[in-house]
Write an enzyme that holds these catalytic residues in place. Structure first.
Site, PDB file in Angstrom:
ATOM      1  CG  HIS A 145      16.939   6.784  27.744  1.00 49.23           C
ATOM      2  ND1 HIS A 145      18.230   6.595  28.460  1.00 49.23           N
ATOM      3  CD2 HIS A 145      17.482   7.311  26.333  1.00 49.23           C
ATOM      4  CE1 HIS A 145      19.243   6.449  27.805  1.00 49.23           C
ATOM      5  NE2 HIS A 145      18.851   7.028  26.505  1.00 49.23           N
ATOM      6  CG  HIS A 158      24.890   1.537  27.237  1.00 49.51           C
ATOM      7  ND1 HIS A 158      24.768   0.625  26.783  1.00 49.51           N
ATOM      8  CD2 HIS A 158      23.981   2.362  26.734  1.00 49.51           C
ATOM      9  CE1 HIS A 158      24.066   0.504  25.510  1.00 49.51           C
ATOM     10  NE2 HIS A 158      23.484   1.822  25.761  1.00 49.51           N
TER      11      HIS A 158
END
Lengths: 275, 761
Positions: free
Chosen positions: B49, B99
Site C-alpha cells: 500500500h 478504500h
C-alpha cells in the site's frame, strides 16, 4: 450612516455554506461579514443590519439538528436583535437553528413551537438533495423583508437535507397557516402533499416558516445555490427555464441572476425603502 | 532464541505483512532485534500500500511530464496549472485513492474514511477542496450474494453522503457499476480535487530553514486511539474474512470541517508572516509515518515524545500510539518561536478542545540535525533508526504470465430496437444513477454548473468571478477488463477524455487507480502490466494541449482485491480525467433542445460488441471482440468536438459508450426539459446491431442544419444519424420506442432494487 447595509453571516462549528452565502449577499449590493460562533463581541460591536444563519451541520447535529447552536451565546444576540425587528434568515441548518431557538413561529416568546423532523413521505425517506419548486404566500410577500420581490411566480430552488419536515403539535395546526411563508408546489404552481412535489412530508407543504412580524424567516431550500442563472440545471421547466435559455442565447449567462437572488435582492430593496 | 527465530515469532504474533527476509533487512539496519514500534513502522512503510514495491517498476511507463504539471506523482497530491485570475495563478490539486477492503468489511465507515483520507491529501498541499468523485464497483445485487451486495451498496452510499455532505465538499459524480466479480471485493475509489494559489503551495517535508533554526512538530486533530492499527498492512493482503474490522478507521466530518477552517487560518497566518513550514496529513502508519517522512524528506532527524500525544484510550502500547491510523489528524513542522501562536489558533480561536473531547494541537516532537528517527515513551527509547532507511522503498520484479481470454462471438444477433432499448434502459448498468446521486450534495460551495447526469462530466466554476470551468469524469469498464486488460486501461482513459471533451473542456491531467487481485500470482500481474501499458498508450495519444501527452499526476495501486477463496476481481483500471474550459458558458450538456436540428454521429460504428451492454442484457453473451483503441482517430474526433463547442455549433453532446448509439440517444431525450420533451428520429431503417449497439468510441452531437452546412471539408468520421423530434421517443422508419413507458422505471430501478429490495427476478 454606513454606505451599504451590513449583513452578518454567522459561522457555527460545522457550518459549510457560509462563504457562498456571504457572496450572495455582496452580489446583491450589501456588505457581508462572517462571524465565528465565539465572536459575539465583535458581532455586537459591528451592529449589523441583518443576520443570516447559513446551512451546514452545526455541532454535528448533536441531540437534534440546530439544537446545540441554538443555545450558543451568540444566539442570544440574534434573538434580541430579531425582537427589535432586524431581518434574520435561516437557511437549511440555519432554519433548524431558528426553530430550535423558538424564533419561528415565535407565537409565544422563547417557546419551541415547531420542529424540523426527519424527511418522511411515501416514496422517499432520509437525506435528499435535488431541485424543488415553491411559491410564497401573499402575507409573507407583504411583511417579510426577504420576500418583497418574489411575486406570485414559481421559484425553483435546490434542497439538501435529512430533517426538513415542518411539524406542529395538534393544537397549533390552526395557526400554522398564519406563519406560512414558502410552500412546495409543482412547476405550474399547484401545491400537492405527494412526493416529489412535497419532498419531505412537510405539514401544509411548508418550505419556509416566518415569525408573526415576518422579519425572521426559516427556509429549508438554498437560495444561495440558485443565485446565478448558471447554477440552474439545464432541465428546469417553466418561466425560469425559459429565462435560463434566453440568457444562454443572449450571451448574458455568466452575469444573469437566478431565482435564489430574489431573496437577497428583496432585502436590499427593503433597506432602500427604509432609508 | 536466535534473531531469526525472534523475528519469525514477532511476524507471527504481531501478524505483520513483512517477509522474514524484510525483517532481517530491518534488523541489519538497526543492528539488533528491532523494537515493536520499528517493526510496525517498517511493516507499514514496506507494505504494498505504501511502498508500491510490486508496481513501481511498471508505473514508470506512465507519462507524468507536461508543461502544465507543477507537482507530479510522489507527494500527497498532484498539481497542474489551471488559470490566471485577478493577478494570481491558480493551480488544480488532485488525488485518487482506493478504500476497497475497509468498505467491504464495514461499508459505512470504510467509504466515509475513503473520502476523509483523500480530501486530507488535497488539503495538505494548501488547497481548498472543491469536489470529490466516487467510482464504485459492486457485485451483482440480483446474484448469489445479492443480499450482501445490496447492503454493502447502501452502506457505501450512506458513508459517502454522511461524510461528504457534512464536510461541505460537493460530490461531482463518478460512476457505479455492477459485476459478479466484485461479490467478495467491492471497489470504492475516491477522487478529490481542489484549488490553490500557485504562490501558496505547501509541501510535505520540513523546510531547509530547519537546518538554521529550531523547528518543532505540531500534531493537530482528533485524539489518538487504536483505530486503523495495521490498516496499510490490512490493505496489502487478500481479504480473509470480516474479523479485521479493527483495521478500519472511524471518520469524523464535523471535526474535519472545523479543522479545515482552522488549518486555512494557520496557513494564511504563516504565509502572511513569510514563515516556511511543512504540512502533512496522517494516513497510513499514523504518527510514525508522518513524523519520519516530514523529517526524512527534509534531510533532518526528529525526536518524538509519545508521552505528549493526546490519547482517548489510556495505556496504549508505544507501537499503537505511533502507528494507529486515527482519522482527522495533521502534522505541521514550524519554527519553535511561533509554535505558541499556531497552537492558539487551533485551541483558543477555533476552540477544538471544547468542540471535541481531547482534540486540539500539541507539540510532540523536535527536529534534529543528526539524521536519526528517535521515539521516546515513558522515559524509554522505543525506536532509533537512521531516517534514510525509512523512506528507502523496496522494489520487487514480479513474474507475469499472459492469460488472454479466448475470443468467442455469438453466432446469432437478433435486433429488435424497441425491445432491446427497453431492456438496456432497465438493466443494472443502463438504469438511471439518480437514486444514488439523490443522497449526495453536489451543490454546496455554490460553484456547480453541471450536476451528475446533466452532462457527460460534472462541471464546476471554482474561482468566484472567473469564467474558467473544470470538467471531471472517472471511468473504467470491468466488462472490457475481463476480456482484454490492455484495452480496459486504454478505454478507461479514452472514455474519461470523451466525457470531459463532450462538455467542451480540454483535458489537462489524469489520475489513475489500478485495482487488481494478488500481484504474486503471475496471471494477475500480467493483467496489471497490460492495464498500465493500456493507460500509458492512451495518455501518449490523447494529450490535447500542444504536443504533450495527457499527464498522470497522481494515483494509487490497489492489489489483493481477491477473496481467500481465490476469486480475483476483473482487471479494474479506473481513470479520472480533468479538463478546463476557459468560458464555462460555452459548455454543452446532453439534453436535446430544438426539434428539426440534426443529430450528427461522430465515429463510424464497428463490429466490436465484446462486453457490450447489448450482448449482456439482450442475448446473455459476453462476446470477445472488445472495441479497438484507435488513438489517432480518438484525438481527431476530440479536436472536432472541441472546435464545434468553441464555435457555438453544438447544442448538445453525448459520448457513445454502454448501449451504443441507441442508448446515448435515449439518454439525451430523457435529459430534455419535462415541459419540452424531445426525442430522436434516426434516418435509417436498417435493423443492424452493429450500427445501433456497438460501443465503438464516438459522440452524438445536436446541431442546426446551418451549423452543419457551415463545416468546411467535413472529416470522414462524420455522418448524419437523424434529427431531433418533438416526440418523447427514439424512432426510425419502421420502429418506435415511446420513452414515456419506461421513464419512471428507468429512474427508480436502482432505488427499487438496492434500497427497497423489490426483487422481482
Amino acid at each position: 450612516m454606513k454606505s451599504a447595509p451590513l449583513v452578518a453571516v454567522i459561522q457555527f462549528p460545522g457550518s459549510n455554506c457560509e462563504y457562498e452565502t456571504a457572496r450572495a449577499v455582496r452580489s446583491s449590493g450589501m456588505d457581508s461579514c462572517i462571524y465565528r460562533w465565539n465572536q459575539w463581541r465583535e458581532l455586537r460591536d459591528s451592529q449589523p443590519d441583518a443576520y443570516v444563519l447559513p446551512g451546514g451541520f452545526s455541532f454535528q447535529d448533536r441531540i437534534r439538528a440546530g439544537a446545540v447552536a441554538a443555545k450558543e451565546r451568540i444566539m442570544d444576540l440574534v434573538f434580541s436583535e430579531a425582537a427589535d425587528g432586524k431581518p434574520v434568515l435561516g437557511i437549511c441548518n440555519g432554519a433548524q437553528i431558528l426553530v430550535e431557538s423558538g424564533m419561528v413561529p415565535g407565537w409565544e416568546k422563547g417557546r419551541i413551537e415547531t420542529a424540523l423532523a426527519a424527511n418522511h413521505i411515501s416514496g422517499r425517506s432520509g437525506y435528499l438533495s435535488g431541485w424543488i419548486f415553491l411559491h410564497t404566500t401573499t402575507r409573507a410577500q407583504q411583511i417579510c423583508p426577504w420576500l418583497g420581490m418574489t411575486g406570485n411566480g414559481v421559484i425553483p430552488l435546490p434542497i439538501a437535507h435529512a430533517e426538513g419536515r415542518f411539524v406542529f403539535s395538534e393544537e397549533n395546526h390552526y395557526r400554522a397557516e398564519s406563519s406560512a411563508a414558502l410552500k412546495y408546489c409543482d412547476e405550474k404552481g399547484i401545491e400537492s402533499s405527494d412526493y416529489p412535489i412535497n419532498p419531505n412530508g412537510s405539514f401544509l407543504n411548508l418550505a419556509g416558516v416566518m415569525n408573526e412580524y415576518g422579519n425572521v424567516l426559516a427556509m429549508m431550500p438554498h437560495p444561495e445555490r440558485a443565485f446565478w442563472m448558471w447554477q440552474l440545471p439545464p432541465w428546469i421547466p417553466g418561466e425560469w427555464g425559459d429565462r435560463r435559455d434566453e440568457s444562454l442565447s443572449s450571451g448574458s449567462h455568466a452575469a444573469a441572476k437566478g431565482p435564489g437572488s430574489v431573496f437577497f435582492m428583496s432585502l436590499a430593496d427593503y433597506f432602500r425603502g427604509e432609508r | 532464541m536466535n534473531l531469526r527465530d525472534e523475528l519469525k515469532e514477532a511476524i507471527r504474533h504481531r501478524s505483520l505483512a513483512m517477509t522474514l527476509e524484510e525483517a532481517e533487512k530491518l534488523a541489519g539496519y538497526v543492528g539488533r532485534m528491532p523494537t515493536p514500534l520499528e517493526l510496525h513502522l517498517f511493516d507499514t512503510m514496506w507494505s504494498e500500500h505504501c511502498s508500491y514495491k510490486s508496481s513501481r517498476s511498471l508505473l514508470k511507463l506512465l507519462p507524468t511530464h507536461a508543461a502544465s504539471v507543477v507537482v507530479g506523482p510522489g507527494e500527497d497530491a498532484g498539481i497542474v496549472k489551471f488559470t490566471d485570475h485577478d493577478g494570481y495563478s491558480w493551480d488544480l490539486v488532485v488525488a485518487h485513492e482506493s478504500h476497497n477492503h475497509p468498505s467491504q468489511v464495514l461499508p459505512v465507515e470504510g467509504a466515509a474514511t475513503g473520502i476523509g483520507g483523500i480530501v486530507r491529501d488535497v488539503y495538505c498541499m494548501g488547497a481548498r477542496v472543491t469536489g470529490s468523485l466516487d467510482l464504485l464497483r459492486f457485485g451483482d445485487p440480483l446474484g448469489n450474494s445479492g443480499e450482501k451486495t445490496r447492503a454493502i451498496c447502501r452502506g457505501v452510499v450512506e458513508g459517502i453522503w454522511k461524510y461528504g455532505n457534512a464536510l461541505g465538499v460537493p460530490n461531482l459524480g463518478g460512476d457505479t457499476r455492477f459485476h459478479e466479480g466484485y461479490d467478495d471485493n467491492c471497489l470504492v475509489n475516491v477522487v478529490s480535487l481542489g484549488f490553490v494559489r500557485h504562490d501558496r503551495i505547501v509541501h510535505s517535508f520540513v523546510p531547509a530553514e530547519a537546518h538554521e533554526e529550531q523547528y518543532v512538530l505540531i500534531l493537530v486533530g482528533k485524539p489518538t486511539d487504536d483505530t486503523g492499527f495495521g490498516g496499510a498492512t490490512f490493505a496489502s493482503a487478500d481479504l480473509e474474512d470480516e474479523s479485521e474490522k479493527g483495521a478500519v478507521q472511524v471518520a469524523d466530518p464535523f471535526l474535519k470541517r472545523v479543522l479545515s477552517e482552522a488549518n486555512q487560518n494557520v496557513l494564511d497566518f504563516l504565509f502572511e508572516r513569510g514563515i516556511k513550514f511543512g504540512f502533512k496529513d496522517l494516513g497510513a502508519g499514523g504518527i510514525a509515518c508522518v513524523t519520519s517522512e516530514l523529517a526524512a524528506h527534509g534531510n533532518l532527524g526528529i525526536e518524538v515524545n509519545l508521552d505528549l500525544v493526546p490519547v482517548s484510550i489510556p495505556d496504549l502500547p508505544s507501537e499503537v500510539i505511533a502507528c494507529a491510523e486515527t482519522q482527522e489528524r495533521y502534522g505541521l513542522a514550524v519554527p519553535k518561536r511561533i509554535s505558541a501562536e499556531v497552537l492558539d489558533i487551533y485551541n483558543e480561536k477555533y476552540e477544538m478542545p471544547r468542540l471535541f473531547p481531547g482534540a486540539g494541537a500539541t507539540v510532540i516532537g523536535t527536529f534534529t540535525a543528526e539524521p536519526f528517527y528517535r521515539v521516546l515513551h515513558c522515559g524509554r527509547e522505543v525506536a532509533n533508526t537512521p531516517v534514510e532507511y525509512i523512506t528507502e522503498g523496496l522494489i520487487y520484479d514480479r513474474d507475469w504470465e499472459p492469460s488472454p481470454t479466448p475470443v468467442i462471438e455469438p453466432d446469432f444477433r437478433p435486433c429488435d430496437p424497441p425491445e432491446d432499448l427497453k431492456k438496456m434502459l432497465l438493466s443494472l448498468d443502463g438504469a438511471s444513477r439518480s437514486p444514488v446521486w439523490s443522497y449526495y450534495d453536489s451543490e454546496v460551495q455554490g460553484s456547480t454548473h453541471f450536476r451528475p447526469g446533466e452532462a457527460d462530466a460534472c462541471l464546476t466554476v471554482p474561482i468566484p468571478g472567473c469564467r474558467a470551468g473544470l470538467a471531471v469524469s472517472g471511468d473504467g469498464n470491468p466488462w472490457f477488463g475481463e476480456l482484454d486488460p490492455f484495452l480496459a486501461g486504454a478505454h478507461a482513459v479514452g472514455e474519461a477524455v470523451r466525457n470531459v471533451v463532450a462538455t467542451g473542456a480540454t483535458p489537462i491531467a489524469a489520475t489513475d487507480c489500478l485495482n487488481y487481485g494478488n500481484p504474486e500470482k503471475a496471471d494477475v500481474f500480467w493483467q496489471f502490466r497490460r492495464g498500465v501499458e493500456g493507460i500509458a498508450a492512451a495518455c501518449m495519444e490523447l494529450g490535447l494541449e500542444g504536443e504533450d501527452p495527457l499527464p498522470i499526476v497522481s494515483g494509487n495501486v490497489s492489489f489483493y482485491n481477491q477473496s481467500s477463496q481465490g476469486g480475483a476481481i476483473p482487471p479494474s483500471p479506473i481513470v479520472a480525467v480533468f479538463g478546463r474550459i476557459d468560458d464555462f458558458t460555452k459548455s454543452t450538456d446532453i439534453s436535446l433542445k430544438t426539434p428539426g436540428n440534426l443529430v450528427i454521429l461522430v465515429g463510424d460504428r464497428m463490429d466490436e460488441l465484446g462486453g457490450s451492454l447489448y450482448y449482456r442484457t439482450c442475448i446473455d453473451h459476453r462476446g470477445g471482440r472488445v472495441p479497438a483503441f484507435r488513438g489517432k482517430l480518438e484525438r481527431e474526433m476530440a479536436r472536432f468536438v472541441l472546435e464545434c463547442c468553441e464555435a457555438g455549433k453544438s447544442k448538445a453532446v453525448h459520448d457513445i459508450s454502454d448501449g451504443g448509439m441507441i442508448l446515448a440517444a435515449a439518454e439525451m431525450a430523457i435529459a430534455s426539459r419535462p415541459d419540452a420533451r424531445r426525442g430522436i428520429l434516426f434516418n435509417t431503417d436498417e435493423l443492424n446491431p452493429v450500427l445501433l449497439y456497438s460501443e465503438t468510441p464516438g459522440y452524438l452531437i445536436e446541431m442546426s442544419q446551418e451549423s452543419w452546412d457551415a463545416i468546411e471539408n467535413k472529416p470522414e468520421f462524420l455522418s448524419i444519424a437523424g434529427i431531433v423530434s418533438d416526440e418523447f421517443s427514439i424512432a426510425a422508419p419502421g420502429w418506435k420506442m415511446d420513452l414515456r413507458e419506461i421513464l419512471e422505471d428507468h429512474a427508480s430501478r436502482l432505488d427499487r432494487i438496492i434500497w427497497r429490495e423489490e426483487i422481482t427476478e
